[in-house]
Write an enzyme that holds these catalytic residues in place. Sequence first.
Site, PDB file in Angstrom:
ATOM      1  N   LEU A 102       0.921  -0.889  -0.637  1.00  0.00           N
ATOM      2  CA  LEU A 102       0.389   0.376  -0.340  1.00  0.00           C
ATOM      3  C   LEU A 102       0.974   1.466  -0.082  1.00  0.00           C
ATOM      4  O   LEU A 102       1.921   1.353   1.042  1.00  0.00           O
ATOM      5  CB  LEU A 102      -0.867  -0.173   1.235  1.00  0.00           C
ATOM      6  N   ASP A 103       0.699   2.086  -1.207  1.00  0.00           N
ATOM      7  CA  ASP A 103       1.409   3.676  -0.264  1.00  0.00           C
ATOM      8  C   ASP A 103       1.700   4.071   0.734  1.00  0.00           C
ATOM      9  O   ASP A 103       0.484   3.609   1.913  1.00  0.00           O
ATOM     10  CB  ASP A 103       0.564   4.718  -1.557  1.00  0.00           C
ATOM     11  N   ILE A 104       2.416   4.733   0.348  1.00  0.00           N
ATOM     12  CA  ILE A 104       2.937   5.317   1.838  1.00  0.00           C
ATOM     13  C   ILE A 104       0.956   6.488   2.510  1.00  0.00           C
ATOM     14  O   ILE A 104       1.072   6.422   3.828  1.00  0.00           O
ATOM     15  CB  ILE A 104       3.741   6.584   2.621  1.00  0.00           C
ATOM     16  N   THR A 106      -1.737   5.448   1.668  1.00  0.00           N
ATOM     17  CA  THR A 106      -3.531   4.853   1.645  1.00  0.00           C
ATOM     18  C   THR A 106      -3.175   4.081   3.062  1.00  0.00           C
ATOM     19  O   THR A 106      -1.889   3.672   3.664  1.00  0.00           O
ATOM     20  CB  THR A 106      -2.382   3.740   0.577  1.00  0.00           C
ATOM     21  N   LYS A 190      -4.906   5.476  -8.123  1.00  0.00           N
ATOM     22  CA  LYS A 190      -5.046   6.278  -7.930  1.00  0.00           C
ATOM     23  C   LYS A 190      -4.916   6.869  -9.637  1.00  0.00           C
ATOM     24  O   LYS A 190      -5.257   7.863 -10.429  1.00  0.00           O
ATOM     25  CB  LYS A 190      -3.317   6.908  -7.750  1.00  0.00           C
TER      26      LYS A 190
END
Length: 242
Positions: A102-104, A106, A190
Amino acid sequence: MIRLDKYLADMGVGTRSQVKQYLKKGFVTVNGQPEKRPERKIEEHADTVCFRGEPVHYAEYEYFLFYKPQGCVTATRDKVHKTVLDYVKGASVKELFPVGRLDIDTEGLLLLTNDGPLCHALLAPGRHVEKTYFVRAEGAVAEADILRFAEGVDIGDEKRTAPARLRILSSGKCSEVLLTITEGRFHQVKRMFEAVDKKVVYLKRVSMGPLHLDETLKPGEYRALTEAEVQALKNVERTDTC
Ligand code: URA
């Protein structure tokens, strides 16, 4: 069979050298008898090992449902940021890793385990494990977007994305939706919204396969999976949905 000192260290009783000290001090029994030899061989699922009178059960694999907060990276180590593993220091078995990324910025559901085969099976591209995200995006999400996501969108990769399900919760200057995808491409959600001229401003994963984000957990908290959840994940592993 496994050495007694490794058994205890794997279960988080202490480091190998701490465990040796505990053994010397007589804190450990095997099948009710005091045992001081670190090299004593243990049959993991037959012998009863106790530390300070409490049974220490051997679990080869461990599984944790973690509510990843924003601001930490999905990595096992990082020089700059906090990692997801910094939150589970108390978990007994070492060598946990996150399943997927997961992105930072998210937040939401992240499975942590040391079960490599299960991790590979869940992430295999042909497996199509569903991941659902709650998305807040700038711009009015409309029926047309449901259709475009259902057909797959061009996000600049060689291939369009696989069909995805979009459910609109509210639409306006800022919209809220649930999006279910079956792939795990880089920044996929995104980029899918960018492809339909919207900007994701908040992203939270709420489910992955049979696992759902536990409402009792707060960001940064985790809990062990139940037996039923582990079994459900293993059933996904066995079900070939290609
Ligand atoms: N898609 C994204 O864009 N970011 C995530 O963290 C997960 C899915």
